[in-house]
Design a protein around this motif. Structure first.
Motif, PDB file in Angstrom:
ATOM      1  N   PRO A   1      -5.449   3.695 -20.155  1.00 42.09           N
ATOM      2  CA  PRO A   1      -6.605   3.228 -19.383  1.00 42.09           C
ATOM      3  C   PRO A   1      -6.506   1.750 -18.976  1.00 42.09           C
ATOM      4  O   PRO A   1      -6.896   0.856 -19.726  1.00 42.09           O
ATOM      5  CB  PRO A   1      -7.781   3.455 -20.338  1.00 42.09           C
ATOM      6  CG  PRO A   1      -7.174   3.325 -21.695  1.00 42.09           C
ATOM      7  CD  PRO A   1      -5.775   3.833 -21.593  1.00 42.09           C
ATOM      8  N   VAL A   2      -5.992   1.506 -17.795  1.00 42.93           N
ATOM      9  CA  VAL A   2      -5.863   0.145 -17.262  1.00 42.93           C
ATOM     10  C   VAL A   2      -6.786  -0.009 -16.049  1.00 42.93           C
ATOM     11  O   VAL A   2      -6.823   0.855 -15.168  1.00 42.93           O
ATOM     12  CB  VAL A   2      -4.405  -0.159 -16.850  1.00 42.93           C
ATOM     13  CG1 VAL A   2      -4.326  -1.443 -16.026  1.00 42.93           C
ATOM     14  CG2 VAL A   2      -3.526  -0.275 -18.087  1.00 42.93           C
ATOM     15  N   VAL A   3      -7.521  -1.110 -16.021  1.00 44.72           N
ATOM     16  CA  VAL A   3      -8.365  -1.435 -14.872  1.00 44.72           C
ATOM     17  C   VAL A   3      -7.573  -2.338 -13.942  1.00 44.72           C
ATOM     18  O   VAL A   3      -7.190  -3.449 -14.324  1.00 44.72           O
ATOM     19  CB  VAL A   3      -9.665  -2.145 -15.316  1.00 44.72           C
ATOM     20  CG1 VAL A   3     -10.532  -2.465 -14.094  1.00 44.72           C
ATOM     21  CG2 VAL A   3     -10.429  -1.298 -16.316  1.00 44.72           C
TER      22      VAL A   3
ATOM     23  N   ALA B   1       0.960  18.244 -31.252  1.00 47.34           N
ATOM     24  CA  ALA B   1       0.134  17.053 -31.041  1.00 47.34           C
ATOM     25  C   ALA B   1       0.671  16.228 -29.879  1.00 47.34           C
ATOM     26  O   ALA B   1       1.832  15.830 -29.880  1.00 47.34           O
ATOM     27  CB  ALA B   1       0.098  16.213 -32.311  1.00 47.34           C
ATOM     28  N   GLY B   2      -0.192  15.976 -28.900  1.00 45.47           N
ATOM     29  CA  GLY B   2       0.201  15.232 -27.712  1.00 45.47           C
ATOM     30  C   GLY B   2      -0.292  13.795 -27.725  1.00 45.47           C
ATOM     31  O   GLY B   2      -0.936  13.332 -28.673  1.00 45.47           O
ATOM     32  N   VAL B   3      -0.019  13.102 -26.631  1.00 47.85           N
ATOM     33  CA  VAL B   3      -0.356  11.684 -26.516  1.00 47.85           C
ATOM     34  C   VAL B   3      -1.868  11.451 -26.570  1.00 47.85           C
ATOM     35  O   VAL B   3      -2.327  10.359 -26.925  1.00 47.85           O
ATOM     36  CB  VAL B   3       0.231  11.103 -25.210  1.00 47.85           C
ATOM     37  CG1 VAL B   3      -0.451  11.699 -23.978  1.00 47.85           C
ATOM     38  CG2 VAL B   3       0.128   9.579 -25.193  1.00 47.85           C
ATOM     39  N   GLU B   4      -2.644  12.491 -26.241  1.00 48.25           N
ATOM     40  CA  GLU B   4      -4.103  12.335 -26.274  1.00 48.25           C
ATOM     41  C   GLU B   4      -4.606  11.946 -27.673  1.00 48.25           C
ATOM     42  O   GLU B   4      -5.629  11.270 -27.807  1.00 48.25           O
ATOM     43  CB  GLU B   4      -4.790  13.624 -25.818  1.00 48.25           C
ATOM     44  CG  GLU B   4      -4.592  13.945 -24.350  1.00 48.25           C
ATOM     45  CD  GLU B   4      -3.284  14.655 -24.066  1.00 48.25           C
ATOM     46  OE1 GLU B   4      -3.039  14.982 -22.905  1.00 48.25           O
ATOM     47  OE2 GLU B   4      -2.491  14.875 -25.010  1.00 48.25           O
ATOM     48  N   ILE B   5      -3.888  12.383 -28.722  1.00 44.00           N
ATOM     49  CA  ILE B   5      -4.268  12.007 -30.087  1.00 44.00           C
ATOM     50  C   ILE B   5      -4.230  10.484 -30.235  1.00 44.00           C
ATOM     51  O   ILE B   5      -5.098   9.870 -30.856  1.00 44.00           O
ATOM     52  CB  ILE B   5      -3.342  12.668 -31.125  1.00 44.00           C
ATOM     53  CG1 ILE B   5      -3.360  14.203 -30.979  1.00 44.00           C
ATOM     54  CG2 ILE B   5      -3.734  12.255 -32.535  1.00 44.00           C
ATOM     55  CD1 ILE B   5      -4.686  14.826 -31.298  1.00 44.00           C
ATOM     56  N   HIS B   6      -3.197   9.875 -29.641  1.00 47.97           N
ATOM     57  CA  HIS B   6      -3.103   8.412 -29.637  1.00 47.97           C
ATOM     58  C   HIS B   6      -4.253   7.792 -28.838  1.00 47.97           C
ATOM     59  O   HIS B   6      -4.966   6.916 -29.316  1.00 47.97           O
ATOM     60  CB  HIS B   6      -1.788   7.966 -28.981  1.00 47.97           C
ATOM     61  CG  HIS B   6      -0.619   7.955 -29.903  1.00 47.97           C
ATOM     62  ND1 HIS B   6      -0.647   7.360 -31.142  1.00 47.97           N
ATOM     63  CD2 HIS B   6       0.641   8.447 -29.743  1.00 47.97           C
ATOM     64  CE1 HIS B   6       0.543   7.496 -31.719  1.00 47.97           C
ATOM     65  NE2 HIS B   6       1.335   8.149 -30.889  1.00 47.97           N
ATOM     66  N   ARG B   7      -4.392   8.233 -27.571  1.00 47.64           N
ATOM     67  CA  ARG B   7      -5.306   7.566 -26.643  1.00 47.64           C
ATOM     68  C   ARG B   7      -6.766   7.647 -27.085  1.00 47.64           C
ATOM     69  O   ARG B   7      -7.523   6.711 -26.896  1.00 47.64           O
ATOM     70  CB  ARG B   7      -5.150   8.164 -25.239  1.00 47.64           C
ATOM     71  CG  ARG B   7      -3.758   8.030 -24.646  1.00 47.64           C
ATOM     72  CD  ARG B   7      -3.361   6.569 -24.429  1.00 47.64           C
ATOM     73  NE  ARG B   7      -2.032   6.508 -23.845  1.00 47.64           N
ATOM     74  CZ  ARG B   7      -0.928   6.222 -24.516  1.00 47.64           C
ATOM     75  NH1 ARG B   7      -0.993   5.943 -25.806  1.00 47.64           N
ATOM     76  NH2 ARG B   7       0.253   6.207 -23.904  1.00 47.64           N
TER      77      ARG B   7
END
Length: 280
Positions: free
Chosen positions: A94-96, A234-240
């Motif tokens: 999530p970058v603005v 387990a995917g990257v969503e666990i991190h994010r």
């Protein structure tokens, strides 16, 4: 004229409230007004060697802190971070992206301004394709709600968003007529970060349906219980979404083995007895 209630200062205040302390970027004439507001704010502006480096730095910051910000000038700066923004989209970071642009009054009769590529909205169209939400703050009546809409999308979907500010808009005062200011409270360093905003139509439309969620969970439980050799992937969503502790609780309760995607590497300790390693 006081600029305390300006569109630029409102955006800066919201970023501070969301736990952002640093902004990466390179100054340029179309964004100098906003750069000056950053200089006078509690946000620290990190002037990098080039825009691409700023984009990658903001990406890394977002992965560590929960939200990153890169601030550049129009086209010569903005298009240089198209690649870093696309990476953020692909890898859910999530970058603005904040970009200055020619003033609204400068666009009358379509003059040949420097760094303009094709049309005045060319850069905006490019970033619409590589962000989850994009806006041009060209109207003081809608600037506040647009800022809220876009920042909400970044936090909800963990993907990049784009905010373009014409340079003659930065110091204009907010002129909202749509009710009280939305309130967002997040602790980006907390694994239980939450987002609470006074509901408006755009946010209601993106909210989870509790009945659909309940049905999906019940179906998932049935499928797991029926499976002979269930495995958690387990995917990257666990991190994010900072769900590592929740994953560990599930593993402890069910004793299910866990494999990780390449981007999900390290969501569970590699020495954990249930860790199968990377699956690709």
């Amino acid at each position: 004229m006081s600029h305390n209630n300006s569109i630029g200062n409102y955006l800066i205040q919201r970023l501070l409230e969301l736990g952002v302390n640093h902004v990466f970027g390179v100054p340029g004439d179309f964004v100098l007004g906003f750069n000056k507001l950053l200089e006078n704010s509690d946000l620290e502006f990190i002037n990098t060697c080039d825009e691409q480096g700023a984009g990658f730095a903001a990406d890394a910051y977002a992965r560590l802190r929960g939200l990153g910000v890169v601030c550049v000038t129009y086209c010569v700066g903005g298009l240089k971070i198209a690649n870093t923004t696309a990476q953020c989209f692909a890898e859910k970071s999530p970058v603005v992206v904040i970009s200055g642009s020619p003033g609204i009054n400068e666009r009358i009769k379509n003059p040949l301004l420097h760094h303009k590529v094709k049309e005045f909205d060319t850069q905006y169209k490019v970033f619409q394709e590589i962000t989850v939400a994009a806006t041009v703050l060209d109207n003081p009546d809608t600037a506040q709600s647009e800022i809220e809409r876009v920042l909400t999308a970044a936090l909800r979907y963990k993907r990049p968003v784009y905010i373009e500010i014409p340079r003659d808009i930065v110091h204009l005062e907010l002129n909202e007529t749509g009710g009280e200011k939305p309130s967002t409270r997040t602790d980006l360093n907390n694994s239980t970060a939450s987002l609470n905003i006074h509901l408006n139509p755009s946010i209601i439309a993106n909210s989870s349906n509790p009945y659909a969620l309940k049905e999906a969970l019940e179906e998932a439980v049935k499928l797991i219980n029926k499976a002979e050799r269930p495995v958690i992937l387990a995917g990257v969503e666990i991190h994010r979404f900072k769900l590592q502790d929740t994953l560990l609780k599930l593993v402890k309760k069910t004793n299910l083995p866990v494999a990780e995607t390449l981007l999900g590497k390290s969501v569970i300790n590699e020495m954990h007895p249930n860790n199968l390693g990377i699956y690709e």
